[in-house]
Design a protein around this motif. Structure first.
Motif, mmCIF file in Angstrom:
data_model
loop_
_atom_site.group_PDB
_atom_site.id
_atom_site.type_symbol
_atom_site.label_atom_id
_atom_site.label_comp_id
_atom_site.label_asym_id
_atom_site.label_seq_id
_atom_site.Cartn_x
_atom_site.Cartn_y
_atom_site.Cartn_z
ATOM 1 N N ALA A 207 0.830 -1.210 0.000
ATOM 2 C CA ALA A 207 0.000 0.000 0.000
ATOM 3 C C ALA A 207 0.862 1.257 0.000
ATOM 4 O O ALA A 207 0.559 2.237 -0.689
ATOM 5 N N VAL A 208 1.936 1.247 0.773
ATOM 6 C CA VAL A 208 2.836 2.404 0.817
ATOM 7 C C VAL A 208 3.450 2.640 -0.560
ATOM 8 O O VAL A 208 3.491 3.778 -1.054
ATOM 9 N N LEU A 209 3.925 1.573 -1.194
ATOM 10 C CA LEU A 209 4.504 1.734 -2.536
ATOM 11 C C LEU A 209 3.461 2.221 -3.538
ATOM 12 O O LEU A 209 3.761 3.054 -4.397
ATOM 13 N N THR A 210 2.236 1.731 -3.431
ATOM 14 C CA THR A 210 1.168 2.181 -4.319
ATOM 15 C C THR A 210 0.923 3.670 -4.146
ATOM 16 O O THR A 210 0.778 4.408 -5.132
ATOM 17 N N CYS A 211 0.897 4.140 -2.900
ATOM 18 C CA CYS A 211 0.713 5.577 -2.641
ATOM 19 C C CYS A 211 1.879 6.393 -3.184
ATOM 20 O O CYS A 211 1.678 7.466 -3.763
ATOM 21 N N VAL A 212 3.084 5.888 -3.011
ATOM 22 C CA VAL A 212 4.263 6.599 -3.533
ATOM 23 C C VAL A 212 4.195 6.688 -5.052
ATOM 24 O O VAL A 212 4.416 7.755 -5.640
ATOM 25 N N TYR A 213 3.859 5.578 -5.710
ATOM 26 C CA TYR A 213 3.760 5.583 -7.171
ATOM 27 C C TYR A 213 2.637 6.493 -7.644
ATOM 28 O O TYR A 213 2.784 7.233 -8.630
ATOM 29 N N GLY A 214 1.499 6.452 -6.982
ATOM 30 C CA GLY A 214 0.369 7.310 -7.352
ATOM 31 C C GLY A 214 0.705 8.780 -7.196
ATOM 32 O O GLY A 214 0.366 9.602 -8.056
ATOM 33 N N THR A 215 1.374 9.117 -6.086
ATOM 34 C CA THR A 215 1.787 10.511 -5.866
ATOM 35 C C THR A 215 2.770 10.953 -6.947
ATOM 36 O O THR A 215 2.648 12.060 -7.494
ATOM 37 N N GLY A 216 3.726 10.090 -7.250
ATOM 38 C CA GLY A 216 4.688 10.414 -8.314
ATOM 39 C C GLY A 216 4.006 10.629 -9.651
ATOM 40 O O GLY A 216 4.329 11.564 -10.392
ATOM 41 N N ALA A 217 3.037 9.771 -9.967
ATOM 42 C CA ALA A 217 2.310 9.905 -11.232
ATOM 43 C C ALA A 217 1.526 11.213 -11.273
ATOM 44 O O ALA A 217 1.515 11.909 -12.301
ATOM 45 N N ALA A 218 0.900 11.573 -10.156
ATOM 46 C CA ALA A 218 0.121 12.817 -10.113
ATOM 47 C C ALA A 218 1.026 14.033 -10.271
ATOM 48 O O ALA A 218 0.703 14.971 -11.014
ATOM 49 N N VAL A 219 2.166 14.036 -9.586
ATOM 50 C CA VAL A 219 3.100 15.163 -9.688
ATOM 51 C C VAL A 219 3.625 15.292 -11.117
ATOM 52 O O VAL A 219 3.685 16.397 -11.676
ATOM 53 N N LEU A 220 3.995 14.170 -11.725
ATOM 54 C CA LEU A 220 4.491 14.212 -13.107
ATOM 55 C C LEU A 220 3.398 14.665 -14.076
ATOM 56 O O LEU A 220 3.672 15.426 -15.012
ATOM 57 N N ALA A 221 2.162 14.229 -13.863
ATOM 58 C CA ALA A 221 1.060 14.643 -14.742
ATOM 59 C C ALA A 221 0.805 16.139 -14.616
ATOM 60 O O ALA A 221 0.573 16.816 -15.624
ATOM 61 N N LEU A 222 0.857 16.671 -13.408
ATOM 62 C CA LEU A 222 0.660 18.116 -13.232
ATOM 63 C C LEU A 222 1.792 18.910 -13.876
ATOM 64 O O LEU A 222 1.555 19.948 -14.505
ATOM 65 N N ALA A 223 3.018 18.428 -13.715
ATOM 66 C CA ALA A 223 4.154 19.114 -14.340
ATOM 67 C C ALA A 223 4.027 19.072 -15.867
ATOM 68 O O ALA A 223 4.286 20.071 -16.549
ATOM 69 N N ALA A 224 3.597 17.933 -16.398
ATOM 70 C CA ALA A 224 3.422 17.808 -17.849
ATOM 71 C C ALA A 224 2.317 18.737 -18.332
ATOM 72 O O ALA A 224 2.454 19.386 -19.377
ATOM 73 N N ARG A 225 1.233 18.831 -17.567
ATOM 74 C CA ARG A 225 0.134 19.724 -17.945
ATOM 75 C C ARG A 225 0.614 21.169 -17.996
ATOM 76 O O ARG A 225 0.303 21.912 -18.928
ATOM 77 N N ASP A 226 1.417 21.570 -16.998
ATOM 78 C CA ASP A 226 1.931 22.934 -16.980
ATOM 79 C C ASP A 226 2.852 23.198 -18.163
ATOM 80 O O ASP A 226 2.793 24.264 -18.785
ATOM 81 N N ARG A 227 3.701 22.228 -18.494
ATOM 82 C CA ARG A 227 4.617 22.393 -19.632
ATOM 83 C C ARG A 227 3.854 22.493 -20.947
ATOM 84 O O ARG A 227 4.155 23.332 -21.791
ATOM 85 N N VAL A 228 2.868 21.633 -21.127
ATOM 86 C CA VAL A 228 2.086 21.650 -22.359
ATOM 87 C C VAL A 228 1.313 22.959 -22.468
ATOM 88 O O VAL A 228 1.239 23.566 -23.545
ATOM 89 N N SER A 229 0.763 23.418 -21.370
ATOM 90 C CA SER A 229 0.033 24.685 -21.372
ATOM 91 C C SER A 229 0.962 25.844 -21.731
ATOM 92 O O SER A 229 0.606 26.713 -22.534
ATOM 93 N N ALA A 230 2.157 25.854 -21.144
ATOM 94 C CA ALA A 230 3.122 26.915 -21.451
ATOM 95 C C ALA A 230 3.547 26.863 -22.916
ATOM 96 O O ALA A 230 3.673 27.905 -23.565
ATOM 97 N N ALA A 231 3.748 25.663 -23.434
ATOM 98 C CA ALA A 231 4.136 25.529 -24.841
ATOM 99 C C ALA A 231 3.022 25.998 -25.763
ATOM 100 O O ALA A 231 3.266 26.646 -26.780
ATOM 101 N N THR A 232 1.783 25.696 -25.405
ATOM 102 C CA THR A 232 0.640 26.138 -26.204
ATOM 103 C C THR A 232 0.540 27.654 -26.218
ATOM 104 O O THR A 232 0.315 28.268 -27.266
ATOM 105 N N GLU A 233 0.715 28.263 -25.056
ATOM 106 C CA GLU A 233 0.661 29.725 -24.973
ATOM 107 C C GLU A 233 1.798 30.362 -25.767
ATOM 108 O O GLU A 233 1.591 31.369 -26.456
#
Length: 140
Positions: free
Chosen positions: A88-114
Motif C-alpha cells: 500500500a505504501v509503494l502504491t501511494c508513492v507511485y500514485g503521488t509520483g504519477a500525479a506530480v508528473l502529470a501536473l508538471a506535464a500539464r503545466d509544460r504543455v500549457s506553457a508551450a501552447t501559450e
C-alpha cells in the motif's frame, strides 16, 4: 497537291518511330530510377527496423529494471512492516509520483501552447504591418 503514298508518310513514320523509341527509353529510364530508389528505401527500412528492434529490446530491459527496483523496494519495506502495508505504501508513492508528473506535464504543455499562440500572433501582426498600404489601410 499531294497524293497518298508520295513519300511524305515515310517521313512521318520515322518521326513517329523516333517518338515511340524516345517514349520507351524515357519509360525504361524512369523504371531504372524507381528500382534504384526502391532499393535505397528498402535498405533504409531494414536499418530502421533493426534500430526499432534494438529500441524495443532496450524498452523491455528498462521495464525489467523498474520491476526489479520495485521488488527490491517492496522487500526492503517488508522488513519493517507487514506485506500488505508495504504494498500500500509503494502504491501511494507511485500514485503521488504519477500525479506530480502529470501536473508538471500539464503545466509544460500549457506553457508551450501559450508560447506557440503568442508566436503566431506576433507573426500575424508582422504580416499585417508589412502588408499595410501607405495610406494606413490594409493591402487586402
Amino acid at each position: 497537291m499531294r497524293t497518298p503514298g508520295d513519300g511524305t508518310s515515310s517521313g512521318a513514320g520515322r518521326v513517329g518511330d523516333a517518338a515511340a523509341r524516345l517514349g520507351q527509353d524515357a519509360a525504361e529510364l524512369a523504371r531504372r530510377e524507381v528500382r534504384a530508389m526502391q532499393g535505397d528505401l528498402v535498405a533504409g527500412l531494414r536499418e530502421f527496423g533493426a534500430g526499432g528492434a534494438l529500441l524495443g529490446g532496450a524498452g523491455v530491459c528498462g521495464l525489467l529494471a523498474l520491476w526489479a527496483a520495485h521488488e527490491t523496494a517492496l522487500r526492503a519495506l517488508e522488513t519493517v512492516m507487514p506485506r500488505g502495508r508495504a504494498a500500500a505504501v509503494l502504491t501511494c508513492v507511485y500514485g503521488t509520483g504519477a500525479a506530480v508528473l502529470a501536473l508538471a506535464a500539464r503545466d509544460r504543455v500549457s506553457a508551450a501552447t501559450e508560447a506557440a499562440a503568442d508566436a503566431l500572433d506576433k507573426q500575424a501582426d508582422t504580416l499585417d504591418a508589412t502588408t499595410a498600404a501607405p495610406d494606413g489601410t490594409t493591402g487586402a
